[in-house]
Design a protein around this motif. Structure first.
Motif, PDB file in Angstrom:
ATOM      1  N   ALA A  11       0.915  -1.197   0.059  1.00  0.00           N
ATOM      2  CA  ALA A  11       0.010   0.010  -0.064  1.00  0.00           C
ATOM      3  C   ALA A  11       1.005   1.382  -0.026  1.00  0.00           C
ATOM      4  O   ALA A  11       0.488   2.283  -0.570  1.00  0.00           O
ATOM      5  CB  ALA A  11      -0.885  -0.092   1.122  1.00  0.00           C
ATOM      6  N   SER A  12       2.047   1.301   0.629  1.00  0.00           N
ATOM      7  CA  SER A  12       2.987   2.509   0.638  1.00  0.00           C
ATOM      8  C   SER A  12       3.353   2.913  -0.641  1.00  0.00           C
ATOM      9  O   SER A  12       3.494   4.060  -1.100  1.00  0.00           O
ATOM     10  CB  SER A  12       3.813   2.134   1.739  1.00  0.00           C
ATOM     11  N   GLU A  13       3.579   1.782  -1.477  1.00  0.00           N
ATOM     12  CA  GLU A  13       4.012   2.107  -2.734  1.00  0.00           C
ATOM     13  C   GLU A  13       3.141   2.044  -3.769  1.00  0.00           C
ATOM     14  O   GLU A  13       3.323   2.151  -5.205  1.00  0.00           O
ATOM     15  CB  GLU A  13       5.168   1.154  -3.156  1.00  0.00           C
ATOM     16  N   GLN A  14       2.015   1.631  -3.591  1.00  0.00           N
ATOM     17  CA  GLN A  14       0.947   1.220  -4.225  1.00  0.00           C
ATOM     18  C   GLN A  14       1.306   0.547  -5.536  1.00  0.00           C
ATOM     19  O   GLN A  14       1.233   0.680  -6.568  1.00  0.00           O
ATOM     20  CB  GLN A  14       0.359   2.524  -4.997  1.00  0.00           C
ATOM     21  N   LYS A  59      -4.587  -0.438 -14.881  1.00  0.00           N
ATOM     22  CA  LYS A  59      -4.623   0.915 -15.166  1.00  0.00           C
ATOM     23  C   LYS A  59      -3.421   1.575 -14.050  1.00  0.00           C
ATOM     24  O   LYS A  59      -3.519   2.681 -13.658  1.00  0.00           O
ATOM     25  CB  LYS A  59      -5.734   1.587 -14.994  1.00  0.00           C
ATOM     26  N   VAL A  60      -2.371   0.984 -14.265  1.00  0.00           N
ATOM     27  CA  VAL A  60      -1.101   1.537 -13.270  1.00  0.00           C
ATOM     28  C   VAL A  60      -0.047   1.310 -14.369  1.00  0.00           C
ATOM     29  O   VAL A  60      -0.158   0.528 -15.336  1.00  0.00           O
ATOM     30  CB  VAL A  60      -0.936   0.711 -12.134  1.00  0.00           C
ATOM     31  N   SER A  61       1.106   2.087 -14.131  1.00  0.00           N
ATOM     32  CA  SER A  61       2.388   1.694 -14.967  1.00  0.00           C
ATOM     33  C   SER A  61       2.851   0.328 -14.453  1.00  0.00           C
ATOM     34  O   SER A  61       2.587  -0.092 -13.502  1.00  0.00           O
ATOM     35  CB  SER A  61       3.471   2.900 -14.520  1.00  0.00           C
ATOM     36  N   GLU A  62       3.834  -0.195 -15.633  1.00  0.00           N
ATOM     37  CA  GLU A  62       4.643  -1.537 -15.479  1.00  0.00           C
ATOM     38  C   GLU A  62       5.085  -1.454 -14.187  1.00  0.00           C
ATOM     39  O   GLU A  62       5.559  -2.405 -13.527  1.00  0.00           O
ATOM     40  CB  GLU A  62       5.101  -1.823 -16.708  1.00  0.00           C
ATOM     41  N   LEU A 113      -8.121 -10.540 -10.428  1.00  0.00           N
ATOM     42  CA  LEU A 113      -9.169 -10.608  -9.510  1.00  0.00           C
ATOM     43  C   LEU A 113      -8.505 -10.622  -7.980  1.00  0.00           C
ATOM     44  O   LEU A 113      -8.784  -9.894  -7.115  1.00  0.00           O
ATOM     45  CB  LEU A 113     -10.142 -11.656  -9.628  1.00  0.00           C
ATOM     46  N   ALA A 114      -7.167 -11.376  -8.155  1.00  0.00           N
ATOM     47  CA  ALA A 114      -6.509 -11.777  -6.846  1.00  0.00           C
ATOM     48  C   ALA A 114      -5.803 -10.272  -6.394  1.00  0.00           C
ATOM     49  O   ALA A 114      -5.748  -9.889  -5.355  1.00  0.00           O
ATOM     50  CB  ALA A 114      -5.592 -12.790  -6.879  1.00  0.00           C
ATOM     51  N   MET A 115      -5.263  -9.406  -7.658  1.00  0.00           N
ATOM     52  CA  MET A 115      -4.880  -8.198  -7.613  1.00  0.00           C
ATOM     53  C   MET A 115      -5.873  -7.278  -6.712  1.00  0.00           C
ATOM     54  O   MET A 115      -5.341  -6.409  -5.803  1.00  0.00           O
ATOM     55  CB  MET A 115      -4.398  -7.545  -8.799  1.00  0.00           C
ATOM     56  N   LEU A 116      -7.163  -7.412  -7.202  1.00  0.00           N
ATOM     57  CA  LEU A 116      -7.930  -6.363  -6.715  1.00  0.00           C
ATOM     58  C   LEU A 116      -8.265  -6.483  -5.272  1.00  0.00           C
ATOM     59  O   LEU A 116      -8.482  -5.901  -4.366  1.00  0.00           O
ATOM     60  CB  LEU A 116      -9.320  -6.411  -7.529  1.00  0.00           C
ATOM     61  N   ALA A 117      -8.417  -8.108  -5.001  1.00  0.00           N
ATOM     62  CA  ALA A 117      -8.759  -8.559  -3.603  1.00  0.00           C
ATOM     63  C   ALA A 117      -7.646  -8.040  -2.712  1.00  0.00           C
ATOM     64  O   ALA A 117      -7.851  -7.582  -1.344  1.00  0.00           O
ATOM     65  CB  ALA A 117      -8.982  -9.826  -3.628  1.00  0.00           C
ATOM     66  N   ALA A 118      -6.307  -8.260  -3.133  1.00  0.00           N
ATOM     67  CA  ALA A 118      -5.271  -7.810  -2.229  1.00  0.00           C
ATOM     68  C   ALA A 118      -5.207  -6.425  -2.026  1.00  0.00           C
ATOM     69  O   ALA A 118      -4.851  -5.962  -0.900  1.00  0.00           O
ATOM     70  CB  ALA A 118      -3.985  -8.286  -2.916  1.00  0.00           C
ATOM     71  N   LYS A 119      -5.486  -5.532  -3.006  1.00  0.00           N
ATOM     72  CA  LYS A 119      -5.362  -4.180  -2.715  1.00  0.00           C
ATOM     73  C   LYS A 119      -6.532  -3.751  -1.867  1.00  0.00           C
ATOM     74  O   LYS A 119      -6.390  -3.014  -1.018  1.00  0.00           O
ATOM     75  CB  LYS A 119      -5.976  -3.490  -4.171  1.00  0.00           C
TER      76      LYS A 119
END
Length: 771
Positions: free
Chosen positions: A212-215, A238-241, A267-273
Motif C-alpha cells: 500500500a505504501s508504494e501502491q 490501469k497502472v504503470s508497469e 481478481l486476486a490483485m483487486l482483492a489484495a488491494k
C-alpha cells in the motif's frame, strides 16, 4: 569448453534441485497474513443471470470479501485484453466481445467466472462460494465446432449472427482453382481434430501481495512470458508497469496454456488491494478442466489435386477453428500457423481459408505446436488418402513431391520461404533406421499372434522463432562468479542448461560458478518470453552476443594488465594471453580487476557485465520425418505403438540429450491426442463429459515403446547459432504418423480413416462393423 561445450549431452543442471524437492512452485508460496480465494463458476454453458445474492456468503465464518460483476465494474480496473487487427471475411473488423473478469449478465461456458470469494482458508472460501445464490435462465448452447456457423445454431453473442469472430485466408485462389480444373485425380476428406487440454503437472495459480505504501503489486505466477504478463496486468489495473512486479518461479508445465493473463490474477490483485493482505488462488485439477484454455478443435475439409503421375498440382483447405466463448491474447495464433499446410512439398498452388468460430466452451489458446500439428495432420493424411486411391506407395508419392535441397530458398504456395533443409535425406534416414524393409516380416509375425500391424510415415515442417526479440544479461561479481539473467522463461525445456552451455563454452567458465535467474521482472531487465520454439534462437543468440561483448571489454582490461596492445591479446578456453608476455589471466581474474578502479584503464568503466537484446525479422523451419508402427489386438481393438523412429533437422544441435527429451515429450503429446485424449461436451447442454482422469485418458509409459531419435542437422543462417526450434517438433510429426499407421493396420478391413482419439472401443466397433 570441453564437456560443457555446445553440442555436448550435458545433463540438466536443473534436475538435482527439482528431483530433491528444491523447486518453487505456486503452491510453495506462503506469505504472512495470506488469504485464500475461490471462484464461483457457472454450472451452465449458456444462461442469463437473473440475480445474485451473496448476503449469506458474506456473513459466513472466515469470509473476508465477495466480489461480483458490480464490484469489478466499480473497482476502476479494466477488462481482460482481447486481440485487435484481424478481419472478418467481408473485411470488417473482427468480432471482439468485451471480457470483464466477472460476468455481468450472461454466462457463456460451464466454468465461466461468476463471483470471487476470499476467506481466511481455502475451505472457507469454497464453502462460502456454494452459499451464493444465483438464479439462472438457461439458454440454448452450441458446443460443436462443425455446426457453429449453421443458420439455426444458437448465437454465442447476439451481435455476432454467424458465430464467426475472424477469418484468415492465404494462397492464390485463382491458381488453385485452375490447378484443380486440370487434375487427373482429386483426393478429398474431412478431418476432425478433437479438442484437448494441457493437463500441466501443476495447475494454474497465483499469489498477489499489495504494498500500500508504494501502491505496488508483487504477483507470483507460473507463466511463459513474465514481462508480457506484467504489461497485461498493468493494463488491466490501469497502472504503470513499474507498479507491477511479476515473480515467476518454477513452472510445472505449460505447453502454451499458461501464456497470457487469465481472470483470476487481476481478481486476486483487486482483492489484495482491497484487503491489504496477500491473496492466493490455486486451481484444483477438476477446476482446471473447466477453466483452463484448451487446444486444437478444428474441422478441415481438404482436397489434394494430382496429375496422372502423382505430382501435386494444388491443395485446397477450408478449416473451422474453435476459439471458445471469448477471445484471449493468444487466440489469433490458432489460425495463422495453418500456413504450414504447404508441408515439405513443391505443391505449386495452395489456397487456405480459416474461420474462427465462437462456441459455448472455454477459450482456445495455442497448445504445443499451435496449428502446425493440425496442419501436418491434414496434409500428411490427405497424402495417404491420395496414395490409397491412386494405388501408389505412400512413401513413393511423398518422394515424388519433396522439395529438393537445390531448390532452396523455396517459396511455398503459401507465405513461407524455407531457407534450408534436406527433406529427402530426413526421410531416407528415418526409413533406414526404422528398418522399413523388414516391416512385411514383422506384419506377418503380428498376424500369427492375432494382431494387425500398420506402418505410418509423416514428413513435417514448422515455423519456429517467429520475428521478435529477446533479452539476456551476463553479470560478473567481485569474486569472479557469474549470474545469467534470461528473458526467456523455461517451463520444462532446460533453458538453464542450454544457456549455461552457450556462455560457458564462449567464456571458458565452469557451470558450477554460474547462477541462473529467470522470470523476475525486477531482476531481468528485458524479456519477451517463451513460446513457438523460440528460446534457443532468441535467448541463445542474446547470450551469445552478450558473451561477445564481455570478451570485447575483458580483452581491453587484459591488455592493460599485461601491458600489451588489445590487438595482441588472444582469448581461448577462458584464458587471456599474448605472445609478448609469459603471463596469462583467466576471465575470472579480469572480473576481479574490473571491480578495482586502480587496475582499469581510464577509459573503461568499472565492472564486467553485458546485456544484449537479440532481434530477428525472419523465422526458421525445423523439419523431420516420423515413422511409426502400431499393433492392434483383433479381439479387443486395443492399439499399441510398438516401434517409433524420428529424424529431425533442428539445425545446430546444442545438447543432444535435451533434444531427445524434447522430441520424446512432443511425440507423447501427439500420440496421446491420436489414441486417448479427448475433451467432450454434451450436445445441447454444453456440460463437460470428460472432467477428470476417470474420463480424460492420458498416455502412460506402458503405452509407449522406445523412441529412436536421430538428427540430420542443416544449420540455418537466420541466427548466429544456426539453430532451428525443437520444442514442438515432436508433436508436429507424431499426430499424422500414428494416424497413418493405424489406418494402414486397418486397411485390410476396408477402413480408410479413423477419427481421433482412436480408442480401443472405437477400433473394436469399426472392426465388428466390417466383420
Amino acid at each position: 569448453m570441453g564437456e560443457f561445450a555446445i553440442g555436448q549431452s550435458v545433463p540438466r543442471f536443473e534436475d538435482p534441485r527439482l528431483i530433491q524437492g528444491g523447486g518453487t512452485y505456486i503452491d510453495d508460496i506462503v506469505l504472512s497474513g495470506m488469504a485464500f480465494a475461490h471462484v464461483l463458476r457457472s454450472p451452465h454453458a449458456h444462461a442469463r443471470i437473473v440475480s445474485i445474492d451473496a448476503t449469506t456468503a458474506r456473513a459466513m465464518p472466515g469470509v473476508l470479501l465477495v466480489l461480483t460483476s458490480e464490484d469489478w465494474a466499480a473497482s476502476g480496473f479494466g477488462d481482460m485484453p482481447v486481440p485487435v487487427g484481424l478481419k472478418r471475411q467481408d473485411g470488417s473488423p473482427l468480432f471482439r466481445p468485451p471480457y470483464p473478469a466477472l460476468v455481468k449478465d450472461t454466462v457463456r461456458w460451464v466454468g465461466d467466472h461468476v463471483a470471487f470469494v476470499v476467506a481466511e482458508t481455502a475451505h472457507e472460501a469454497a464453502d462460502a462460494a456454494e452459499a451464493i445464490e444465483v438464479e439462472y435462465e438457461v439458454l440454448p448452447a452450441i458446443v460443436s465446432t462443425a455446426d457453429a456457423m449453421s443458420p439455426d445454431a444458437p448465437r454465442v453473442w447476439p451481435d455476432c449472427p454467424d458465430n464467426v469472430s475472424f477469418f484468415h485466408a492465404n494462397g492464390d485462389e485463382a491458381a488453385t482453382e485452375a490447378a484443380f480444373a486440370k487434375a487427373h485425380h482429386i483426393a478429398k476428406h474431412r478431418f476432425v481434430i478433437n479438442r484437448v487440454t494441457a493437463v500441466t503437472m501443476e495447475p494454474r495459480g497465483c499469489v498477489v501481495d499489495y504494498h500500500a505504501s508504494e501502491q505496488r503489486y508483487t504477483v507470483h505466477v507460473a507463466v511463459q512470458q513474465a514481462h508480457t504478463f506484467r504489461a497485461e496486468l498493468a493494463q488491466i489495473a490501469k497502472v504503470s508497469e513499474s507498479k507491477v512486479r511479476v515473480v515467476n518461479g518454477d513452472v510445472g508445465g505449460s505447453f502454451g496454456m499458461k501464456s497470457f493473463v487469465y481472470n483470476e490474477t487481476p481478481l486476486a490483485m483487486l482483492a489484495a488491494k482491497m484487503l491489504k493482505r496477500p491473496v492466493k488462488w490455486k486451481s484444483t485439477r477438476s477446476e482446471a478442466f473447466l477453466s483452463d484454455a484448451q487446444g486444437r478443435d478444428n474441422v478441415s475439409d481438404a482436397e489434394l489435386a494430382l496429375d496422372r503421375d502423382g505430382n501435386f498440382l494444388g491443395l485446397r483447405v477450408k478449416t473451422l477453428v474453435a476459439v471458445g466463448a471469448h477471445l484471449q491474447t493468444g487466440t489469433p495464433n490458432v489460425t495463422a500457423n495453418f500456413n504450414s499446410l504447404a508441408g515439405v512439398y513443391k505443391t505449386p498452388a495452395i489456397y487456405v481459408e480459416g474461420f474462427a468460430v465462437l462456441t459455448h466452451t472455454p477459450p482456445i489458446r495455442p497448445y504445443r505446436g499451435n496449428g502446425r500439428p493440425e496442419a501436418a495432420y491434414v496434409i500428411e493424411r490427405i497424402i495417404d488418402v491420395a496414395a490409397d486411391e491412386m494405388e501408389i506407395d505412400p512413401v513413393e508419392l511423398r518422394r515424388r513431391n519433396l522439395i529438393p535441397p537445390d531448390a532452396m530458398p523455396f517459396k511455398t504456395g503459401l507465405s513461407f520461404t524455407y531457407d534450408c533443409g534436406n527433406f529427402e535425406a530426413n526421410m531416407d534416414m528415418a526409413l533406414d533406421l526404422a528398418d522399413v524393409k523388414g516391416f512385411a516380416e514383422r506384419r506377418d509375425e503380428s498376424r500369427k499372434n492375432g494382431k494387425l500391424r500398420g506402418l505410418g510415415v509423416s514428413n513435417s515442417i514448422e515455423r519456429a522463432g517467429t520475428p521478435g526479440l529477446e533479452g539476456a544479461e551476463i553479470r560478473f561479481d567481485r569474486s569472479g562468479a557469474v549470474t545469467l539473467f534470461a528473458g526467456s522463461v523455461a517451463h520444462g525445456q532446460g533453458h538453464e542448461t542450454i544457456f549455461k552451455q552457450i556462455v560457458c563454452d564462449k567464456l571458458g567458465l565452469d557451470p558450477s560458478d554460474v547462477r541462473y535467474i529467470q522470470g523476475d521482472t525486477e531482476a531481468v531487465f528485458f524479456g519477451q518470453g517463451t513460446g513457438g520454439s523460440r528460446s534457443a534462437t532468441f535467448g541463445g543468440s542474446a547470450f551469445m552476443r552478450a558473451s561477445e561483448r564481455i570478451i570485447e571489454k575483458a580483452t581491453k582490461i587484459a591488455a592493460h594488465a599485461l601491458s600489451v596492445d588489445a590487438g595482441e591479446v588472444k582469448f581461448e578456453d577462458g584464458i587471456f594471453s599474448s605472445p609478448k608476455t609469459n603471463r596469462t589471466m583467466t576471465i575470472r581474474d579480469i572480473a576481479r580487476d574490473a571491480a578495482n578502479p586502480a587496475k582499469l584503464p581510464v577509459d573503461i568503466e568499472a565492472g564486467l557485465a553485458a546485456t544484449a537484446v537479440y532481434r530477428s525479422d525472419v523465422e526458421n523451419f525445423p523439419n523431420g520425418t516420423h515413422v511409426c508402427e502400431v499393433e492392434i489386438d483383433l479381439e479387443t481393438g486395443k492399439p499399441c505403438v510398438v516401434k517409433y523412429t524420428v529424424v529431425d533437422d533442428v539445425g545446430t544441435v546444442l545438447n543432444p540429450m535435451l533434444l531427445h527429451g524434447q522430441i520424446h515429450g512432443g511425440v507423447v503429446q501427439g500420440l496421446g491426442q491420436i489414441l486417448k485424449e479427448d475433451i467432450n461436451f454434451e450436445l445441447g447442454t454444453g456440460q463437460l463429459l470428460t472432467g477428470s482422469f476417470m474420463d480424460y485418458a492420458m498416455p502412460r509409459a506402458s503405452d509407449l515403446c522406445p523412441i529412436h531419435v536421430a538428427a540430420n542437422p542443416v544449420p540455418t543462417k537466420t541466427n548466429p547459432l544456426g539453430v532451428k526450434g525443437a520444442g514442438e517438433a515432436g508433436s508436429v510429426g507424431a499426430m499424422p504418423a500414428v494416424a497413418n499407421a493405424l489406418v494402414d493396420a486397418l486397411a485390410q478391413y476396408g477402413i480408410k480413416h479413423i477419427e481421433m482419439p482412436a480408442t480401443a472401443e472405437r477400433i473394436w466397433h469399426l472392426l465388428k462393423s466390417r466383420a
